[in-house]
Design an enzyme around this catalytic site. Structure first.
Site, PDB file in Angstrom:
ATOM      1  CE  LYS A  33      11.035  11.063  17.084  1.00  0.00           C
ATOM      2  NZ  LYS A  33      12.125  10.071  16.663  1.00  0.00           N
ATOM      3  NE  ARG A 128      16.032   7.482  11.272  1.00  0.00           N
ATOM      4  CZ  ARG A 128      15.191   7.323  12.357  1.00  0.00           C
ATOM      5  NH1 ARG A 128      14.019   7.000  11.961  1.00  0.00           N
ATOM      6  NH2 ARG A 128      15.549   7.689  13.391  1.00  0.00           N
ATOM      7  CE1 TYR A 242     -20.178   8.403   1.200  1.00  0.00           C
ATOM      8  CE2 TYR A 242     -18.640   8.548   3.003  1.00  0.00           C
ATOM      9  CZ  TYR A 242     -19.344   9.215   2.244  1.00  0.00           C
ATOM     10  OH  TYR A 242     -19.479  10.505   2.098  1.00  0.00           O
ATOM     11  CG  MET A 290     -13.159  13.890   5.943  1.00  0.00           C
ATOM     12  SD  MET A 290     -13.482  15.074   5.050  1.00  0.00           S
ATOM     13  CE  MET A 290     -12.908  14.155   3.433  1.00  0.00           C
TER      14      MET A 290
END
Ligand SMILES: *Cc1c(COP(=O)(O)O)cnc(C)c1O
Length: 345
Positions: A33, A128, A242, A290
């Protein structure tokens, strides 16, 4: 090129699956998956099929349909989410086996695709997915007449061998399925390691195949090399990144590498994480941005062309620990910007 390289070893994936299959009492499937936990469902599943895997599990029908294109006819592709509204054509055309989770799904499946394969998912306490004991008691007879291919349930605490939930779920599963004569499956990677009582006819490892805990004997499967874009020397007292969270305690050489939290290198792992130049550990300096990370390479004594985040020296589970999460989340977060290189086949 400022593109990081993610190397995925299909040979080691195959070796891990083989090792889990050797531990399993019955047949061993593979859970692929979420794109085989981010490593590429098609390539991984084809490699495992060559290794002898005949049964695969995905989360949703769309993943199953894509996997069928990769695998061709033959191997069973089971869908954990079962038969959802609108899925009938895809299930039929790509020969998927939905794991039926409720009476509604059972009716939907039998009405839309009479005679088509299916399995049953039972809830043994995780709450679940799957039918609860009372639901199952109500429809078991009808469902069994339709000839389910498999009956399965899922363990909530299999990575904690001493947790009483394991034995409780095993007992509940047996109470709901003993004597039915249908192949059964209960064990994920953790369940395989709990021993043969948990194995039944089919085990379903995922994370262990991809080199993650709780399979401590797994071979590492991924390596991640980040190119260095630029190096600079800071005077004592200068800061990096940062928020000025890193202050040079001495004259410091900083390398800036090309990857960041947009590539799945979680900000939270920054303070405890190191990158490697050969065998030398170089700590992250300042916040992970990022697309960029500052690394203190002072002790290295030279400017590296690239630095390794994942590999021989550091596993997905180490990074997960550093970020307060689990290896599963590190793997499935690995970003789309990496150049992906597959070793073996
Ligand atoms: C993801 C999943 C697995 C595989 O679990 P691992 O812990 O990765 O081995 C097995 N069964 C179900 C129902 C799952 O959702």
């Amino acid at each position: 090129m400022a593109t990081a390289t993610l190397t995925i070893s299909l040979d080691d994936i195959r070796a891990n699956w083989r090792a889990l299959a050797a531990l399993s009492a019955g047949e061993t499937a593979a859970v692929v998956k979420a794109g085989a936990y981010g490593l590429g469902a098609g390539k991984v599943a084809r490699a495992l099929a060559r290794e002898g895997a005949r049964q695969f599990f995905v989360a949703i029908a769309e993943e199953g349909a894509a996997l069928r294109q990769e695998l061709g006819p033959g191997p069973a592709i089971h869908v954990f989410s079962g038969h959802m509204p609108g899925d009938a054509d895809m299930i039929r055309d790509t020969e998927l086996t939905p794991m039926i989770n409720s009476i509604d799904q059972l009716i939907r499946h039998v009405e839309a695709l009479p005679g088509a394969p299916f399995g049953i998912q039972l809830d043994t306490g995780m709450n679940r997915l799957g039918m609860e004991p009372a639901e199952w008691a109500a429809v078991a007879e009808v469902a069994l007449e339709q000839g389910p291919a498999l009956i399965m349930s899922h363990l909530a605490c299999a990575d904690e061998p001493d947790h009483p939930m394991n034995a409780a779920q095993l007992r509940a599963f047996r109470e709901m399925t003993d004597g039915l004569g249908v192949p059964r499956s209960l064990a994920n990677t953790g369940g395989v390691l709990l021993g043969p009582d948990y194995h039944f006819e089919l085990t379903r490892p995922g994370i262990g195949v991809y080199g993650g805990l709780p399979f401590v004997d797994a071979r590492p499967v991924v390596a991640l090399e980040l190119p260095v874009i630029q190096c600079r020397t800071l005077a004592e007292g200068e800061t990096v990144g940062y928020g000025n969270t890193f202050t040079a305690p001495r004259e410091t050489r900083i390398a800036t590498v090309a990857a960041g939290y947009a590539d799945g290198i979680l900000r939270a792992m920054g303070p405890r994480t190191r990158l490697f130049a050969e065998d030398t550990a170089c700590p992250v300096a300042g916040r992970i941005s990022m697309d960029l990370i500052g690394v203190d390479v002072t002790d290295l004594g030279h400017d590296p062309a690239e630095l390794e985040l994942l590999g021989r020296h550091q596993s997905v589970d180490t990074l997960a620990d550093n970020a307060g999460t689990i290896g599963y989340e590190i793997l499935t977060s690995l970003g789309p910007r990496y150049r992906r290189r597959y070793r073996g086949q």
